[in-house]
Design an enzyme around this catalytic site. Structure first.
Site, PDB file in Angstrom:
ATOM      1  N   LEU A  32       6.544   3.087   2.379  1.00 14.18           N
ATOM      2  CA  LEU A  32       7.434   4.121   1.838  1.00 14.18           C
ATOM      3  C   LEU A  32       7.620   5.224   2.872  1.00 14.18           C
ATOM      4  O   LEU A  32       6.674   5.938   3.211  1.00 14.18           O
ATOM      5  CB  LEU A  32       6.838   4.704   0.550  1.00 14.18           C
ATOM      6  CG  LEU A  32       6.459   3.672  -0.520  1.00 14.18           C
ATOM      7  CD1 LEU A  32       5.907   4.383  -1.757  1.00 14.18           C
ATOM      8  CD2 LEU A  32       7.639   2.785  -0.877  1.00 14.18           C
ATOM      9  N   ALA A  33       8.860   5.342   3.369  1.00 16.04           N
ATOM     10  CA  ALA A  33       9.106   6.281   4.473  1.00 16.04           C
ATOM     11  C   ALA A  33      10.388   7.068   4.280  1.00 16.04           C
ATOM     12  O   ALA A  33      10.993   7.538   5.242  1.00 16.04           O
ATOM     13  CB  ALA A  33       9.156   5.509   5.794  1.00 16.04           C
ATOM     14  N   ALA A  34      10.828   7.204   3.031  1.00 17.41           N
ATOM     15  CA  ALA A  34      12.135   7.832   2.795  1.00 17.41           C
ATOM     16  C   ALA A  34      12.037   9.267   2.290  1.00 17.41           C
ATOM     17  O   ALA A  34      13.044   9.876   1.956  1.00 17.41           O
ATOM     18  CB  ALA A  34      12.939   6.991   1.798  1.00 17.41           C
ATOM     19  N   GLY A  35      10.824   9.806   2.238  1.00 12.71           N
ATOM     20  CA  GLY A  35      10.681  11.178   1.748  1.00 12.71           C
ATOM     21  C   GLY A  35      11.260  12.176   2.740  1.00 12.71           C
ATOM     22  O   GLY A  35      11.504  11.853   3.898  1.00 12.71           O
ATOM     23  N   ARG A  39       7.333  19.659   3.767  1.00 12.71           N
ATOM     24  CA  ARG A  39       6.174  20.498   4.061  1.00 12.71           C
ATOM     25  C   ARG A  39       5.852  20.534   5.561  1.00 12.71           C
ATOM     26  O   ARG A  39       5.063  21.352   6.019  1.00 12.71           O
ATOM     27  CB  ARG A  39       4.954  20.002   3.251  1.00 12.71           C
ATOM     28  CG  ARG A  39       5.074  20.287   1.759  1.00 12.71           C
ATOM     29  CD  ARG A  39       4.081  19.488   0.920  1.00 12.71           C
ATOM     30  NE  ARG A  39       4.504  18.094   0.742  1.00 12.71           N
ATOM     31  CZ  ARG A  39       3.871  17.212  -0.040  1.00 12.71           C
ATOM     32  NH1 ARG A  39       2.775  17.579  -0.702  1.00 12.71           N
ATOM     33  NH2 ARG A  39       4.312  15.970  -0.154  1.00 12.71           N
ATOM     34  N   GLN A  96      16.608   3.789   0.426  1.00 10.40           N
ATOM     35  CA  GLN A  96      16.549   4.610  -0.783  1.00 10.40           C
ATOM     36  C   GLN A  96      17.576   5.733  -0.575  1.00 10.40           C
ATOM     37  O   GLN A  96      17.391   6.584   0.295  1.00 10.40           O
ATOM     38  CB  GLN A  96      15.130   5.193  -0.978  1.00 10.40           C
ATOM     39  CG  GLN A  96      14.991   5.965  -2.280  1.00 10.40           C
ATOM     40  CD  GLN A  96      13.714   6.810  -2.328  1.00 10.40           C
ATOM     41  OE1 GLN A  96      13.122   7.128  -1.310  1.00 10.40           O
ATOM     42  NE2 GLN A  96      13.311   7.187  -3.531  1.00 10.40           N
ATOM     43  N   GLU A 176      -0.981  13.707 -10.842  1.00 13.69           N
ATOM     44  CA  GLU A 176      -0.589  14.406  -9.621  1.00 13.69           C
ATOM     45  C   GLU A 176      -1.084  15.844  -9.669  1.00 13.69           C
ATOM     46  O   GLU A 176      -1.186  16.442 -10.742  1.00 13.69           O
ATOM     47  CB  GLU A 176       0.932  14.365  -9.467  1.00 13.69           C
ATOM     48  CG  GLU A 176       1.457  12.981  -9.149  1.00 13.69           C
ATOM     49  CD  GLU A 176       0.787  12.386  -7.907  1.00 13.69           C
ATOM     50  OE1 GLU A 176       0.778  13.047  -6.852  1.00 13.69           O
ATOM     51  OE2 GLU A 176       0.251  11.261  -8.002  1.00 13.69           O
ATOM     52  N   ASN A 191      -6.358   9.390  -5.313  1.00 16.84           N
ATOM     53  CA  ASN A 191      -5.531   8.216  -5.051  1.00 16.84           C
ATOM     54  C   ASN A 191      -5.204   8.186  -3.562  1.00 16.84           C
ATOM     55  O   ASN A 191      -4.615   9.122  -3.030  1.00 16.84           O
ATOM     56  CB  ASN A 191      -4.245   8.340  -5.885  1.00 16.84           C
ATOM     57  CG  ASN A 191      -3.201   7.320  -5.471  1.00 16.84           C
ATOM     58  OD1 ASN A 191      -3.529   6.222  -5.044  1.00 16.84           O
ATOM     59  ND2 ASN A 191      -1.929   7.699  -5.607  1.00 16.84           N
ATOM     60  N   TYR A 406      19.916  12.212  49.467  1.00 20.38           N
ATOM     61  CA  TYR A 406      21.069  12.683  48.687  1.00 20.38           C
ATOM     62  C   TYR A 406      22.004  13.450  49.614  1.00 20.38           C
ATOM     63  O   TYR A 406      21.594  14.417  50.276  1.00 20.38           O
ATOM     64  CB  TYR A 406      20.555  13.593  47.569  1.00 20.38           C
ATOM     65  CG  TYR A 406      21.611  14.067  46.605  1.00 20.38           C
ATOM     66  CD1 TYR A 406      22.480  13.175  46.000  1.00 20.38           C
ATOM     67  CD2 TYR A 406      21.718  15.418  46.287  1.00 20.38           C
ATOM     68  CE1 TYR A 406      23.440  13.610  45.105  1.00 20.38           C
ATOM     69  CE2 TYR A 406      22.669  15.864  45.388  1.00 20.38           C
ATOM     70  CZ  TYR A 406      23.530  14.967  44.795  1.00 20.38           C
ATOM     71  OH  TYR A 406      24.477  15.406  43.911  1.00 20.38           O
TER      72      TYR A 406
HETATM   73  C1  UD1 Z   1       1.303  10.670  -2.911  1.00 23.01           C
HETATM   74  C2  UD1 Z   1       0.805  10.230  -4.288  1.00 23.01           C
HETATM   75  C3  UD1 Z   1      -0.564  10.847  -4.537  1.00 23.01           C
HETATM   76  C4  UD1 Z   1      -1.525  10.409  -3.452  1.00 23.01           C
HETATM   77  C5  UD1 Z   1      -0.984  10.740  -2.074  1.00 23.01           C
HETATM   78  C6  UD1 Z   1      -1.875  10.053  -1.051  1.00 23.01           C
HETATM   79  C7  UD1 Z   1       2.797   9.904  -5.645  1.00 23.01           C
HETATM   80  C8  UD1 Z   1       3.641  10.437  -6.731  1.00 23.01           C
HETATM   81  N1  UD1 Z   1       1.747  10.656  -5.278  1.00 23.01           N
HETATM   82  O1  UD1 Z   1       1.481  12.072  -2.939  1.00 23.01           O
HETATM   83  O2  UD1 Z   1      -1.070  10.449  -5.790  1.00 23.01           O
HETATM   84  O3  UD1 Z   1      -2.797  11.037  -3.638  1.00 23.01           O
HETATM   85  O4  UD1 Z   1       0.361  10.262  -1.922  1.00 23.01           O
HETATM   86  O5  UD1 Z   1      -1.488  10.273   0.260  1.00 23.01           O
HETATM   87  O6  UD1 Z   1       3.051   8.825  -5.145  1.00 23.01           O
HETATM   88  N2  UD1 Z   1       8.623   8.771  -0.196  1.00 23.01           N
HETATM   89  C9  UD1 Z   1       9.779   8.024  -0.296  1.00 23.01           C
HETATM   90  N3  UD1 Z   1      10.725   8.391  -1.195  1.00 23.01           N
HETATM   91  C10 UD1 Z   1      10.558   9.446  -2.019  1.00 23.01           C
HETATM   92  C11 UD1 Z   1       9.377  10.200  -1.934  1.00 23.01           C
HETATM   93  C12 UD1 Z   1       8.415   9.832  -1.018  1.00 23.01           C
HETATM   94  O7  UD1 Z   1       9.955   7.048   0.426  1.00 23.01           O
HETATM   95  O8  UD1 Z   1      11.465   9.712  -2.828  1.00 23.01           O
HETATM   96  C13 UD1 Z   1       7.607   8.369   0.801  1.00 23.01           C
HETATM   97  C14 UD1 Z   1       7.296   9.467   1.813  1.00 23.01           C
HETATM   98  O9  UD1 Z   1       8.100   9.351   2.960  1.00 23.01           O
HETATM   99  C15 UD1 Z   1       5.821   9.235   2.104  1.00 23.01           C
HETATM  100  C16 UD1 Z   1       5.304   8.523   0.878  1.00 23.01           C
HETATM  101  O10 UD1 Z   1       6.415   8.099   0.135  1.00 23.01           O
HETATM  102  O11 UD1 Z   1       5.607   8.421   3.237  1.00 23.01           O
HETATM  103  C17 UD1 Z   1       4.444   9.447  -0.005  1.00 23.01           C
HETATM  104  O12 UD1 Z   1       5.192  10.596  -0.325  1.00 23.01           O
HETATM  105  P1  UD1 Z   1       4.532  12.030  -0.264  1.00 23.01           P
HETATM  106  O13 UD1 Z   1       5.567  13.025  -0.573  1.00 23.01           O
HETATM  107  O14 UD1 Z   1       3.777  12.197   0.989  1.00 23.01           O
HETATM  108  O15 UD1 Z   1       3.526  11.925  -1.519  1.00 23.01           O
HETATM  109  P2  UD1 Z   1       2.361  12.909  -1.866  1.00 23.01           P
HETATM  110  O16 UD1 Z   1       2.912  14.071  -2.588  1.00 23.01           O
HETATM  111  O17 UD1 Z   1       1.545  13.186  -0.690  1.00 23.01           O
HETATM  112 CA    CA Z   2       1.631  12.413   1.429  1.00 24.76          CA
END
Ligand code: UD1
Ligand code: CA
Length: 474
Positions: A32-35, A39, A96, A176, A191, A406
């Site tokens: 999962l890398a779409a966040g 922060r 995503q 969470e 988690n 040159y």
């Molecule tokens: C998440 C977990 C949390 C866990 C923590 C561990 C959830 C809801 N929470 O929190 O329980 O303890 O990781 O590291 O999963 N991403 C997407 N699409 C989105 C949102 C996120 O692809 O819409 C990806 C981000 O790029 C990231 C990963 O998912 O690589 C995790 O997202 P992040 O925002 O870091 O989750 P946390 O709030 O840290």
């Molecule tokens: Ca995280």
């Protein structure tokens, strides 16, 4: 660097590297890398921030490869093109469209995961996850009979993680942090962000997730769902540092430290001497053969490879270098070039990209070499610029000699034949060729080719009757 599976800083021992890995056929691994990574407060997407020189998401896919996962899907959003470049061609990208939560992101991988019977899901901000953890958790999952397994850890400071809630000792769900009450926040069990699931259960369960108060669909709500549907298997990580996530730059620095420590430890265990490990900075893509000593203050960057029996530093910066056995590199900067065995460089030299130094070349101090080939046993002792040049074997380049490559518009090459002697302060105005065994006198400004064995002097340099006769041409 290629995504060489055998080359992962997250493989604790060589036995865990790709060769020993039994492939996880029938599995898809979803990263999962779409966040948005808000922060981090960065224009660069979070998962592309480098850790020990390699983008975080790439470290994760490298570790998956090394663990034996061949079918890898990375879920990306706005930064899909940059992420695709970072992870390489053998990785599928699922899109995503909007970052609506980790549960929504995982579902976006549905089509790319194909008919895989098992799915590993992991956050891309976990660059310290080890090969062992990925393999063991997946194997335990297969034996557990549960529909879902997930990684847990006990942390001294669980701030920022989802907390594992247990009832009568059994996992009940994940809460969470922003949704947790004070008592739950006090729970030290978190988690980790790595999940293994039965595909037939997973995809419908993901589709059934509903948005929480924040509007996001939490992947972590799956744990509660699995408790109801057929069992969840918590797998506790062996070393808590592996679940160190990167949400902020402070956490990025923490992960960077831990990763570099791991790299240095592995190198020392493989037979490399690091005189002061904490003062030695080595990227994840670097390889060093045994019995090489690295002195303090060195930065070994990118895809640098160093042979055995070398002495590097103090204070050398090597970027994307290939260095043969028994080389000695004093505090100098060397980039994108190849050194054969027995080469000595520096201190205070700069070797720029595209250069090749053949065996036993000696660069003294304040030599700059760019896009040049320097033949075996040639010596460039002091204050020289050798750019766009082909230098033969056993040449001596005197102090202050330079190639004037040159002309204000174009770069030109200089050729220097075997055994030539370039006098101090000579200026070789390119394009020009110095024949084998030829000599230029101190201060000569050479504007025309010099025949083999000739002596030239003056400005512009002219040929002189060879005073010493043929003996001078040795
Ligand atoms: C998440 C977990 C949390 C866990 C923590 C561990 C959830 C809801 N929470 O929190 O329980 O303890 O990781 O590291 O999963 N991403 C997407 N699409 C989105 C949102 C996120 O692809 O819409 C990806 C981000 O790029 C990231 C990963 O998912 O690589 C995790 O997202 P992040 O925002 O870091 O989750 P946390 O709030 O840290
Ligand atoms: Ca995280």
């Amino acid at each position: 660097m290629s995504a060489s599976p055998s080359h992962s800083p997250n493989a604790h021992t060589s036995g865990e590297a790709a060769g020993a890995a039994r492939p996880f056929d029938g599995w898809a691994a979803v990263v999962l890398a779409a966040g948005r990574g808000t922060r981090m407060r960065s224009a660069l997407p979070k998962v592309l921030h480098p850790v020990a020189g390699i983008p975080m998401v790439r470290l994760v896919t490298n570790t998956l490869h090394a663990a034996g996962f061949g079918h890898i899907v990375v879920v990306a959003g706005d930064a899909r093109d940059q992420i695709a470049d970072a992870v390489g061609r053998d990785i599928r990208i699922a899109v995503q469209d909007q970052p609506l939560g980790t549960g929504h992101a995982a579902l976006a991988a549905r089509d790319a995961a194909g008919e895989s019977s098992h799915v590993l899901i992991l956050n891309a901000d976990l660059p310290l996850l080890s090969v062992r953890t990925l393999r063991e958790m997946s194997e335990r999952h297969l034996g557990s009979g549960a529909v879902l397994s997930f990684l847990t850890a006990y942390l001294d400071d669980p701030t920022g993680y989802g907390r594992v809630v247990r009832r009568n000792g059994r996992v009940d769900g994940i809460v969470e942090e922003q949704d947790a009450d004070a008592a739950t926040r006090g729970e030290p069990e978190v988690n980790g962000g790595l999940y293994a699931a039965e595909a037939a259960w997973l995809w419908p369960a993901l589709a059934a997730l509903t948005p929480g108060a924040s509007g996001e669909r939490y992947l972590t709500d799956l744990i509660g769902a699995a408790v109801r549907d057929g069992g969840v298997h918590p797998y506790q990580v062996q070393e808590a540092i592996e679940v160190q996530q990167v949400n902020t730059r402070v956490e990025l620095a923490k992960v960077e430290q831990a990763m570099r420590d791991r790299i240095r430890r592995a190198l020392m265990e493989s037979g490399v001497t690091l005189v002061d490990p904490a003062a030695t900075y080595i990227d994840a893509g670097v390889q060093i053969a045994p019995d090489t000593t690295v002195f303090p203050g060195c930065h070994l960057i990118g895809e640098t490879r160093i042979g055995s029996g070398c002495r590097i530093g103090p204070n050398a910066v090597l970027r994307d270098m290939t260095i043969g056995d028994r080389c000695e590199i004093g505090g100098s900067t060397l980039e994108g070039s190849t050194l054969a065995e027995g080469v000595t460089v520096g201190p205070y030299c700069h070797v720029r990209p595209g250069s090749t130094l053949e065996h036993d070349v000696h660069l003294g101090n304040y030599a700059e070499v760019k896009a040049s080939r320097i033949g075996a046993r040639t010596a460039v002792g002091h204050f020289s610029y050798i750019g766009d040049a082909d230098v033969g074997i056993g040449v001596n380049v005197g102090a202050g000699a330079i190639t004037a490559n040159y002309d204000g518009e174009t770069k030109h090459r200089t050729r220097i034949g075997d055994g030539a002697f370039i006098g101090s302060d000579s200026v070789l105005v390119a394009p020009v060729e110095i024949g084998a065994g030829a000599r230029t006198a101190a201060g000569a400004v050479v504007t025309r080719d010099v025949p083999a064995g000739a002596l030239v002097m003056g400005m512009p340099a002219r040929e002189h009757p060879p005073e010493g006769g043929p003996a001078a041409r040795d």
